[in-house]
Design a protein around this motif. Structure first.
Motif, PDB file in Angstrom:
ATOM      1  N   LYS A  10      -2.966  -1.083 -15.379  1.00 36.23           N
ATOM      2  CA  LYS A  10      -2.962   0.386 -15.369  1.00 36.23           C
ATOM      3  C   LYS A  10      -1.686   0.914 -14.722  1.00 36.23           C
ATOM      4  O   LYS A  10      -1.049   1.839 -15.218  1.00 36.23           O
ATOM      5  CB  LYS A  10      -4.197   0.880 -14.630  1.00 36.23           C
ATOM      6  CG  LYS A  10      -4.358   2.371 -14.623  1.00 36.23           C
ATOM      7  CD  LYS A  10      -5.620   2.751 -13.856  1.00 36.23           C
ATOM      8  CE  LYS A  10      -5.751   4.251 -13.793  1.00 36.23           C
ATOM      9  NZ  LYS A  10      -6.912   4.665 -13.013  1.00 36.23           N
ATOM     10  N   ASP A  11      -1.303   0.301 -13.599  1.00 35.87           N
ATOM     11  CA  ASP A  11      -0.079   0.717 -12.912  1.00 35.87           C
ATOM     12  C   ASP A  11       1.168   0.381 -13.733  1.00 35.87           C
ATOM     13  O   ASP A  11       2.133   1.149 -13.753  1.00 35.87           O
ATOM     14  CB  ASP A  11       0.009   0.057 -11.537  1.00 35.87           C
ATOM     15  CG  ASP A  11      -1.044   0.579 -10.578  1.00 35.87           C
ATOM     16  OD1 ASP A  11      -1.560   1.696 -10.805  1.00 35.87           O
ATOM     17  OD2 ASP A  11      -1.356  -0.140  -9.607  1.00 35.87           O
ATOM     18  N   LYS A  12       1.174  -0.753 -14.412  1.00 33.86           N
ATOM     19  CA  LYS A  12       2.306  -1.124 -15.266  1.00 33.86           C
ATOM     20  C   LYS A  12       2.486  -0.119 -16.386  1.00 33.86           C
ATOM     21  O   LYS A  12       3.613   0.306 -16.683  1.00 33.86           O
ATOM     22  CB  LYS A  12       2.109  -2.527 -15.850  1.00 33.86           C
ATOM     23  CG  LYS A  12       2.297  -3.639 -14.863  1.00 33.86           C
ATOM     24  CD  LYS A  12       2.101  -4.987 -15.540  1.00 33.86           C
ATOM     25  CE  LYS A  12       2.183  -6.107 -14.533  1.00 33.86           C
ATOM     26  NZ  LYS A  12       1.955  -7.409 -15.143  1.00 33.86           N
ATOM     27  N   VAL A  13       1.410   0.281 -17.016  1.00 35.31           N
ATOM     28  CA  VAL A  13       1.477   1.265 -18.098  1.00 35.31           C
ATOM     29  C   VAL A  13       2.000   2.593 -17.552  1.00 35.31           C
ATOM     30  O   VAL A  13       2.850   3.248 -18.165  1.00 35.31           O
ATOM     31  CB  VAL A  13       0.090   1.439 -18.766  1.00 35.31           C
ATOM     32  CG1 VAL A  13       0.094   2.612 -19.725  1.00 35.31           C
ATOM     33  CG2 VAL A  13      -0.322   0.163 -19.467  1.00 35.31           C
ATOM     34  N   CYS A  19       8.992   5.827 -16.577  1.00 31.64           N
ATOM     35  CA  CYS A  19      10.403   5.503 -16.858  1.00 31.64           C
ATOM     36  C   CYS A  19      10.850   6.100 -18.190  1.00 31.64           C
ATOM     37  O   CYS A  19      11.961   6.639 -18.297  1.00 31.64           O
ATOM     38  CB  CYS A  19      10.619   3.996 -16.858  1.00 31.64           C
ATOM     39  SG  CYS A  19      10.477   3.256 -15.224  1.00 31.64           S
ATOM     40  N   LEU A  20      10.014   6.025 -19.203  1.00 32.52           N
ATOM     41  CA  LEU A  20      10.347   6.632 -20.491  1.00 32.52           C
ATOM     42  C   LEU A  20      10.466   8.144 -20.371  1.00 32.52           C
ATOM     43  O   LEU A  20      11.347   8.761 -20.987  1.00 32.52           O
ATOM     44  CB  LEU A  20       9.304   6.257 -21.543  1.00 32.52           C
ATOM     45  CG  LEU A  20       9.307   4.799 -21.994  1.00 32.52           C
ATOM     46  CD1 LEU A  20       8.114   4.527 -22.903  1.00 32.52           C
ATOM     47  CD2 LEU A  20      10.602   4.455 -22.689  1.00 32.52           C
ATOM     48  N   PHE A  21       9.597   8.755 -19.582  1.00 32.10           N
ATOM     49  CA  PHE A  21       9.658  10.196 -19.358  1.00 32.10           C
ATOM     50  C   PHE A  21      10.969  10.582 -18.677  1.00 32.10           C
ATOM     51  O   PHE A  21      11.641  11.535 -19.091  1.00 32.10           O
ATOM     52  CB  PHE A  21       8.445  10.629 -18.519  1.00 32.10           C
ATOM     53  CG  PHE A  21       8.438  12.075 -18.176  1.00 32.10           C
ATOM     54  CD1 PHE A  21       8.144  13.037 -19.139  1.00 32.10           C
ATOM     55  CD2 PHE A  21       8.725  12.484 -16.888  1.00 32.10           C
ATOM     56  CE1 PHE A  21       8.143  14.378 -18.819  1.00 32.10           C
ATOM     57  CE2 PHE A  21       8.730  13.827 -16.561  1.00 32.10           C
ATOM     58  CZ  PHE A  21       8.430  14.776 -17.527  1.00 32.10           C
ATOM     59  N   LEU A  22      11.347   9.845 -17.633  1.00 32.04           N
ATOM     60  CA  LEU A  22      12.616  10.123 -16.948  1.00 32.04           C
ATOM     61  C   LEU A  22      13.811   9.920 -17.878  1.00 32.04           C
ATOM     62  O   LEU A  22      14.767  10.711 -17.863  1.00 32.04           O
ATOM     63  CB  LEU A  22      12.761   9.234 -15.710  1.00 32.04           C
ATOM     64  CG  LEU A  22      11.883   9.578 -14.522  1.00 32.04           C
ATOM     65  CD1 LEU A  22      12.114   8.568 -13.404  1.00 32.04           C
ATOM     66  CD2 LEU A  22      12.153  10.982 -14.034  1.00 32.04           C
ATOM     67  N   PHE A  23      13.769   8.877 -18.681  1.00 34.62           N
ATOM     68  CA  PHE A  23      14.845   8.625 -19.635  1.00 34.62           C
ATOM     69  C   PHE A  23      14.948   9.765 -20.645  1.00 34.62           C
ATOM     70  O   PHE A  23      16.047  10.214 -20.979  1.00 34.62           O
ATOM     71  CB  PHE A  23      14.612   7.297 -20.347  1.00 34.62           C
ATOM     72  CG  PHE A  23      15.670   6.963 -21.347  1.00 34.62           C
ATOM     73  CD1 PHE A  23      16.933   6.565 -20.931  1.00 34.62           C
ATOM     74  CD2 PHE A  23      15.419   7.075 -22.707  1.00 34.62           C
ATOM     75  CE1 PHE A  23      17.923   6.268 -21.849  1.00 34.62           C
ATOM     76  CE2 PHE A  23      16.404   6.782 -23.627  1.00 34.62           C
ATOM     77  CZ  PHE A  23      17.657   6.377 -23.213  1.00 34.62           C
TER      78      PHE A  23
END
Length: 124
Positions: A10-13, A19-23
């Motif tokens: 859950k934490d990995k997802v 990270c994708l959101f920040l990118f």
């Protein structure tokens, strides 16, 4: 007793989505600024006055104690190698009889070309 330092699925997802959101935010800001800077027109000529300040496009300068306006004159043909030149002209309403090449005025140390500013210190 062994303590495991592993991250749950859950934490990995969550980390991957974060990270994708920040990118994506970074890409959006980059594109926005790139479009903005592409639209901004450069305001200065490639020349400097006697004090080391950049000379603005279509600005006023003092050269040999006379007021001149800076203007760009395109080359004779559309060939990319034939570039136009920056000139100084007297800011009059009549026909222009005398044009001084800005490059020559900048090289002339006795003329001491300076950017003309009004009483409030703003460039005109």
């Amino acid at each position: 007793m062994v303590i495991e330092h592993s991250i749950s699925k859950k934490d990995k997802v969550f980390i991957i989505f974060f990270c994708l959101f920040l990118f994506r935010i970074f890409c959006w800001i980059y594109e926005k600024n790139k479009r903005y800077w592409d639209c901004v027109e450069k305001k200065y000529t490639p020349y400097f006055d006697s004090k080391g300040n950049r000379i603005p496009k279509e600005g006023n300068v003092v050269y040999n104690s006379k007021l001149y306006k800076v203007f760009w004159e395109k080359g004779d043909n559309d060939d990319l190698r034939c570039k136009g030149k920056w000139y100084l002209t007297e800011d009059t309403l009549g026909p222009v009889y005398l044009n001084i090449l800005l490059e020559d005025a900048v090289k002339d140390e006795s003329g001491k070309i300076k950017i003309y500013k009004d009483r409030m210190g703003e460039e005109i």
